[in-house]
Design a protein around this motif. Sequence first.
Motif, PDB file in Angstrom:
ATOM      1  N   LEU A 147      24.072 -10.764 125.185  1.00 17.47           N
ATOM      2  CA  LEU A 147      23.270 -11.797 125.845  1.00 17.47           C
ATOM      3  C   LEU A 147      23.890 -13.186 125.757  1.00 17.47           C
ATOM      4  CD1 LEU A 147      19.727 -10.677 124.648  1.00 17.47           C
ATOM      5  CD2 LEU A 147      20.832 -10.188 126.840  1.00 17.47           C
ATOM      6  N   MET A 148      24.628 -13.460 124.679  1.00 18.00           N
ATOM      7  CA  MET A 148      25.181 -14.797 124.489  1.00 18.00           C
ATOM      8  C   MET A 148      26.684 -14.865 124.731  1.00 18.00           C
ATOM      9  SD  MET A 148      23.011 -16.037 121.130  1.00 18.00           S
ATOM     10  CE  MET A 148      23.707 -17.683 121.237  1.00 18.00           C
ATOM     11  N   GLY A 149      27.312 -13.744 125.049  1.00 23.42           N
ATOM     12  CA  GLY A 149      28.738 -13.757 125.349  1.00 23.42           C
ATOM     13  C   GLY A 149      29.621 -14.050 124.147  1.00 23.42           C
ATOM     14  N   LEU A 150      29.231 -13.530 122.961  1.00 23.64           N
ATOM     15  CA  LEU A 150      30.034 -13.715 121.746  1.00 23.64           C
ATOM     16  C   LEU A 150      30.405 -12.353 121.163  1.00 23.64           C
ATOM     17  CD1 LEU A 150      27.980 -16.602 120.090  1.00 23.64           C
ATOM     18  CD2 LEU A 150      30.154 -16.807 121.312  1.00 23.64           C
ATOM     19  N   PRO A 151      31.186 -11.563 121.886  1.00 22.22           N
ATOM     20  CA  PRO A 151      31.467 -10.201 121.413  1.00 22.22           C
ATOM     21  C   PRO A 151      32.370 -10.149 120.196  1.00 22.22           C
ATOM     22  CG  PRO A 151      32.749 -10.681 123.373  1.00 22.22           C
ATOM     23  CD  PRO A 151      31.826 -11.840 123.179  1.00 22.22           C
ATOM     24  N   TRP A 152      33.320 -11.074 120.094  1.00 21.22           N
ATOM     25  CA  TRP A 152      34.301 -10.966 119.008  1.00 21.22           C
ATOM     26  C   TRP A 152      33.719 -11.427 117.683  1.00 21.22           C
ATOM     27  CZ3 TRP A 152      36.665  -7.743 121.493  1.00 21.22           C
ATOM     28  CH2 TRP A 152      37.073  -7.931 122.811  1.00 21.22           C
ATOM     29  N   PHE A 153      32.835 -12.400 117.709  1.00 18.95           N
ATOM     30  CA  PHE A 153      32.125 -12.769 116.484  1.00 18.95           C
ATOM     31  C   PHE A 153      31.246 -11.607 116.013  1.00 18.95           C
ATOM     32  CE2 PHE A 153      27.902 -14.150 114.975  1.00 18.95           C
ATOM     33  CZ  PHE A 153      28.268 -14.618 113.717  1.00 18.95           C
ATOM     34  N   SER A 154      30.513 -11.003 116.930  1.00 20.08           N
ATOM     35  CA  SER A 154      29.634  -9.891 116.566  1.00 20.08           C
ATOM     36  C   SER A 154      30.436  -8.715 116.029  1.00 20.08           C
ATOM     37  CB  SER A 154      28.807  -9.461 117.777  1.00 20.08           C
ATOM     38  OG  SER A 154      27.973 -10.514 118.217  1.00 20.08           O
ATOM     39  N   LEU A 155      31.566  -8.415 116.661  1.00 17.53           N
ATOM     40  CA  LEU A 155      32.379  -7.291 116.224  1.00 17.53           C
ATOM     41  C   LEU A 155      32.985  -7.547 114.846  1.00 17.53           C
ATOM     42  CD1 LEU A 155      33.181  -4.533 117.308  1.00 17.53           C
ATOM     43  CD2 LEU A 155      35.276  -5.551 118.207  1.00 17.53           C
ATOM     44  N   THR A 156      33.305  -8.786 114.553  1.00 24.47           N
ATOM     45  CA  THR A 156      33.823  -9.129 113.223  1.00 24.47           C
ATOM     46  C   THR A 156      32.787  -8.849 112.145  1.00 24.47           C
ATOM     47  OG1 THR A 156      35.255 -10.848 114.145  1.00 24.47           O
ATOM     48  CG2 THR A 156      34.746 -10.989 111.802  1.00 24.47           C
ATOM     49  N   MET A 157      31.545  -9.229 112.395  1.00 21.00           N
ATOM     50  CA  MET A 157      30.497  -8.999 111.408  1.00 21.00           C
ATOM     51  C   MET A 157      30.146  -7.515 111.305  1.00 21.00           C
ATOM     52  SD  MET A 157      30.165 -12.018 110.340  1.00 21.00           S
ATOM     53  CE  MET A 157      28.855 -11.656 109.183  1.00 21.00           C
ATOM     54  N   ILE A 158      30.110  -6.820 112.421  1.00 18.93           N
ATOM     55  CA  ILE A 158      29.835  -5.382 112.387  1.00 18.93           C
ATOM     56  C   ILE A 158      30.931  -4.652 111.623  1.00 18.93           C
ATOM     57  CG2 ILE A 158      29.658  -3.319 113.838  1.00 18.93           C
ATOM     58  CD1 ILE A 158      28.329  -5.051 115.962  1.00 18.93           C
ATOM     59  N   ALA A 159      32.170  -5.126 111.730  1.00 21.80           N
ATOM     60  CA  ALA A 159      33.279  -4.484 111.025  1.00 21.80           C
ATOM     61  C   ALA A 159      33.049  -4.451 109.520  1.00 21.80           C
ATOM     62  CB  ALA A 159      34.589  -5.215 111.345  1.00 21.80           C
ATOM     63  N   VAL A 160      32.567  -5.547 108.962  1.00 21.13           N
ATOM     64  CA  VAL A 160      32.356  -5.606 107.514  1.00 21.13           C
ATOM     65  C   VAL A 160      31.056  -4.905 107.125  1.00 21.13           C
ATOM     66  CG1 VAL A 160      32.226  -7.148 105.526  1.00 21.13           C
ATOM     67  CG2 VAL A 160      33.675  -7.743 107.456  1.00 21.13           C
TER      68      VAL A 160
END
Length: 402
Positions: free
Chosen positions: A353-366
Amino acid sequence: MSSDKDTRVMGEEVRGDDIGVHESKSGKAAPTETAAPTETAAPTETAAPTETSAPAAADSNEHIPLSSRVLGGISRGWNWLEEMLTGRYHATYGLAVTRILIGVTGLGLLLTNFNARHYAFGVGSAWNGEIAEPKSDFPNIWLFSLFHNAVTNPPLFTAMIIGLAILAVVIILGWRTRIILPFYLVLWVSFIELNDGAGDQGDNAYRMFMIAMLFADTTRRWSLDARRKRQQNPEFPETDGGSYRWALIMANNLAIVVLAFQVCAIYMSGGLYKAGGAAWQHGFAVYNPLHTQQFGTWPVLSDLLTAWGPMVVAVSWASVLFQCAFPFMLFNRYTRIVGLVGILSFHLGIALLMGLPWFSLTMIAVDAIFIRDRSFEKLHKLVGRWWASTTDGMRAKVKSSR
């Protein structure tokens, strides 16, 4: 003669005692008197001390000094901590997922910005003055100044970005990661600090996570390194490391502790910061960014999700609740599942929804390190059976078509 008779009578009495009193035919009271010793030797009378042994032991424990009890508790706690840190590798599958998603995040960010590389980070961004006078201190450090020195040479700058993308692919595959990851970290910091205005807090989290990953063994599962080590040692991953295995295990597990602390600190601080804002307290904070040009990447979807007021309030309050409660939900298996599902939904919403896929993927990774290895093994077997059945079905169709 009388003495011989007495002797015989005594011998009969003794034999009577041996075979049982009820077998005597004389009818005299003597045999009944000799039964008394057997009653006094009954085990029921001697069992009384065993009944008092437990209270006696309890009394003895009560007399143990308090200092000895405290030292005993500390000793048991230290043994538990030592076993947890040096007993075995923890979160081997979770760290593999972290490594893969960290590589995917870096590769995705480079590919999505490749066409605008000169405008966002290269000579086209010279108007912001950072090529001449960097706002960040990293370009002034020789180790992190590689991209800054090459930014004025577009062909060399492009070649270095391609090389950085290749390193990201190598990390995803897990080939010589102990050697490749430090070079990737240095080059990544050198690249992302070219334009201080183009970065965000996701970039800071990305580099912090990679620093902790330098001390972890992220290639024990799902990597080319694991495949190579298994060929060299059929008993891998149970017997690798030699005499220094305990030190490698401790470094790996301490890196997990650092990663867990970092991600929990990010969630907790973010949740508490939101809780202090009036927009989050009144439940309309989610509405505002979804209707801006910068973050409203899907206007139709944003209108659909924010059309009902109670839904906006529920999502706003739930995001604050999950972020603040996430560290405490990890202590129980069932609450941990709820917390991981909630935080995963939170990041998927931010990405979509906010167009921040790489930030979200970084947090999901950990976040993957909080999933048990047994759960990953079950998932791995399930996917393996599905893949085997699918490929067998496809082969059967190909053979039948021939």
